[in-house]
Design a protein around this motif. Structure first.
Motif, mmCIF file in Angstrom:
data_model
loop_
_atom_site.group_PDB
_atom_site.id
_atom_site.type_symbol
_atom_site.label_atom_id
_atom_site.label_comp_id
_atom_site.label_asym_id
_atom_site.label_seq_id
_atom_site.Cartn_x
_atom_site.Cartn_y
_atom_site.Cartn_z
ATOM 1 N N PHE A 397 8.721 -11.859 13.610
ATOM 2 C CA PHE A 397 7.967 -12.379 12.474
ATOM 3 C C PHE A 397 8.491 -11.857 11.127
ATOM 4 O O PHE A 397 7.963 -12.238 10.084
ATOM 5 N N GLU A 398 9.489 -10.968 11.166
ATOM 6 C CA GLU A 398 10.055 -10.472 9.913
ATOM 7 C C GLU A 398 10.883 -11.576 9.247
ATOM 8 O O GLU A 398 11.551 -12.365 9.931
ATOM 9 N N ARG A 399 10.846 -11.573 7.948
ATOM 10 C CA ARG A 399 11.576 -12.596 7.203
ATOM 11 C C ARG A 399 13.081 -12.375 7.337
ATOM 12 O O ARG A 399 13.570 -11.262 7.175
ATOM 13 N N LEU A 418 9.182 -18.364 11.578
ATOM 14 C CA LEU A 418 8.058 -17.638 12.159
ATOM 15 C C LEU A 418 7.308 -16.822 11.120
ATOM 16 O O LEU A 418 6.115 -16.555 11.284
ATOM 17 N N ALA A 419 8.008 -16.395 10.056
ATOM 18 C CA ALA A 419 7.308 -15.709 8.955
ATOM 19 C C ALA A 419 6.305 -16.652 8.308
ATOM 20 O O ALA A 419 5.172 -16.260 7.979
ATOM 21 N N ARG A 422 3.251 -17.107 10.786
ATOM 22 C CA ARG A 422 2.270 -16.021 10.768
ATOM 23 C C ARG A 422 1.437 -16.037 9.492
ATOM 24 O O ARG A 422 0.221 -15.834 9.526
ATOM 25 N N ARG A 423 2.083 -16.277 8.346
ATOM 26 C CA ARG A 423 1.353 -16.260 7.071
ATOM 27 C C ARG A 423 0.303 -17.375 7.024
ATOM 28 O O ARG A 423 -0.818 -17.166 6.572
ATOM 29 N N GLU A 433 0.662 -14.806 18.672
ATOM 30 C CA GLU A 433 1.314 -13.856 19.565
ATOM 31 C C GLU A 433 2.461 -14.556 20.284
ATOM 32 O O GLU A 433 2.389 -15.763 20.571
ATOM 33 N N VAL A 444 4.293 -19.056 22.956
ATOM 34 C CA VAL A 444 3.711 -18.766 21.642
ATOM 35 C C VAL A 444 2.261 -19.229 21.666
ATOM 36 O O VAL A 444 1.972 -20.393 21.936
#
Length: 451
Positions: A397-399, A418-419, A422-423, A433, A444
């Protein structure tokens, strides 16, 4: 202007003590005024009784020297009145505070006491006593001029105040050093942070306000350090993501300019340039979308969304991609309604489905299900793709993070999908998750609040 906090606190302490002692004097005077008056009156009433006993027995020429000597020995001013007025004065020469009416009352046998000021000092009292002689009743007026007890009390009080100030100031200096020391350490730490040095060694065992402040400052510094690292990584990743397609475009343009290429080769170069341009466009679009979502002015427009219909539309929209790889899509989508921003949720499903399509080999399977449970709605995407390793799973999920950079780049990804997912899910008060097993596939799960 005093710049030292230690000195400021000390000055405030001394000022507070001084004001306290200054206010305590009139308060004490008011509280003990009657006690002091009574003590002085009793003492001089006894002396007046002695004078009344001795004075009538003395010869006329002996009375003056006797009262003169008595005035000096006992530290008092004496005035003797008869019915016609003042006869003798010993000590102070000014008129006493007693009026003619007061003198008349004393000559008639009464005792009169008058106060000259608020302060409970012997010198503020004027006392009139009757003295009976063979010639008639006289009025004896006494005013104490000095009192050894009062002088001793004043001296003791002065020494007490001075000693209290000195001892209190010394102790206060020691105590304030304990308070000032962590403040100085905190000040030094702020200077280091201002210079970009986040390696602090602030330690405190205190649980008071200073201890809480130090702990929160340390936590704030750690968070700032993490933000700074993320910023540096972000700048590095953005630079890398932009530089790579730009370099590719520049290279193929140079090849085209060199000439001597067949029509097929020219079309191939132009196709690569088009793909890299589209990749840059998607990168900038995703960055703008993330910036907009993170903005405090972002407008969230919730409405009732038929989630099952939306997911079917997403699958139809992505048909060219999954059909090209001959993937089998399985849907289990019962009628479901939620409250959310339809456009934002559409981006979530497109990103998740896009990843499943990218990383699922030809002929693979993708399952999309809607499940209700735990007061929410679960949207599950499950595929039979290449999966994600355990180490990479924690950072997906990290940019700009890519679990398989070479494979992701070939697929045209930027590491922002994915970033964004999540946002957007967080904006909807939901959770997302990811579970995966390398070589078997990825699941997912997005949980959203029910209507």
């Amino acid at each position: 202007m005093i710049k030292s906090l230690n000195l400021k606190i000390l000055m405030i302490f001394i000022l507070a003590l001084t004001v306290g002692f200054a206010l305590s004097v009139p308060v004490t005077a008011y509280l003990f005024r009657d006690v002091v008056d009574r003590s002085v009156r009793d003492a001089y009433a006894a002396r007046a009784g002695m004078i009344a006993d001795v004075y009538p027995r003395l010869a006329a020429d002996e009375r003056g020297p006797y009262l003169e000597r008595l005035s000096g020995d006992q530290g008092a001013s004496l005035w003797v009145y008869d019915r016609s007025g003042l006869r003798h004065a010993y000590g102070r020469t000014e008129e006493p505070l007693l009026t003619d009416e007061d003198i008349r009352l004393v000559l008639d046998g009464a005792e009169v006491v008058k106060r000259a000021s608020f302060w409970p000092l012997p010198t503020s009292l004027y006392m009139g006593f009757p003295v009976r002689t063979a010639e008639g009743t006289l009025a004896l007026v006494i005013r104490p001029e000095r009192s050894d007890a009062v002088r001793l009390m004043a001296g003791v009080t002065a020494v007490f105040i001075l000693t209290a100030l000195l001892i209190g100031s010394f102790k206060f200096i020691l105590f304030t050093r304990i308070v000032i020391k962590p403040l100085k350490a905190l000040t030094a730490a702020t200077r280091k942070v201002a210079k970009g040095d986040y390696n602090l060694s602030l330690q405190t065992k205190s649980k008071d306000e200073l201890g809480i402040l130090t702990k929160q400052f340390r936590q704030m510094t750690e968070e700032i350090s993490q933000v700074e690292k993320m910023r540096q990584e972000f700048v590095s990743n953005v630079s890398h993501e932009i530089q790579t397609p730009l370099a590719s475009i520049s290279g193929y343009v140079s090849i085209l300019q060199s000439g001597g290429l067949s029509e097929e080769e020219q079309l191939r170069c132009l196709d690569i340039i088009r793909q890299e341009s589209m990749r840059l466009s998607r990168l900038s679009e995703n960055m703008l979308r993330l910036a907009a979502i993170d903005s405090s002015h972002f407008r969230f427009h919730p409405s009732t969304v038929r989630l099952d219909r939306q997911l079917r539309r997403v699958v139809v929209t992505a048909e060219p991609q999954w059909a090209a790889k001959r993937l089998n899509i399985h849907l289990d989508l019962p009628r479901t309604e939620i409250r959310g921003d339809e456009d934002l949720l559409n981006q979530v499903w497109l990103n998740i489905l896009g990843n499943s399509i990218k990383f699922t080999p030809e002929g693979g399977e993708i399952f999309i299900e809607l499940k209700a449970g735990d007061g929410g709605i679960g949207v599950v995407f499950r595929d039979t793709g290449i999966g994600i390793g355990e180490e990479d799973l924690r950072r997906v999920f990290e940019r700009f993070y890519k679990a398989d950079k070479s494979r992701n780049r070939d697929a045209g990804g930027s590491g922002l999908g994915l970033a964004i997912v999540r946002r957007v899910v967080e904006l909807h008060q939901g959770t997302v998750e990811i579970g995966s097993t390398p070589g078997e596939g990825t699941v997912v799960t997005v949980m959203l609040p029910a209507v």
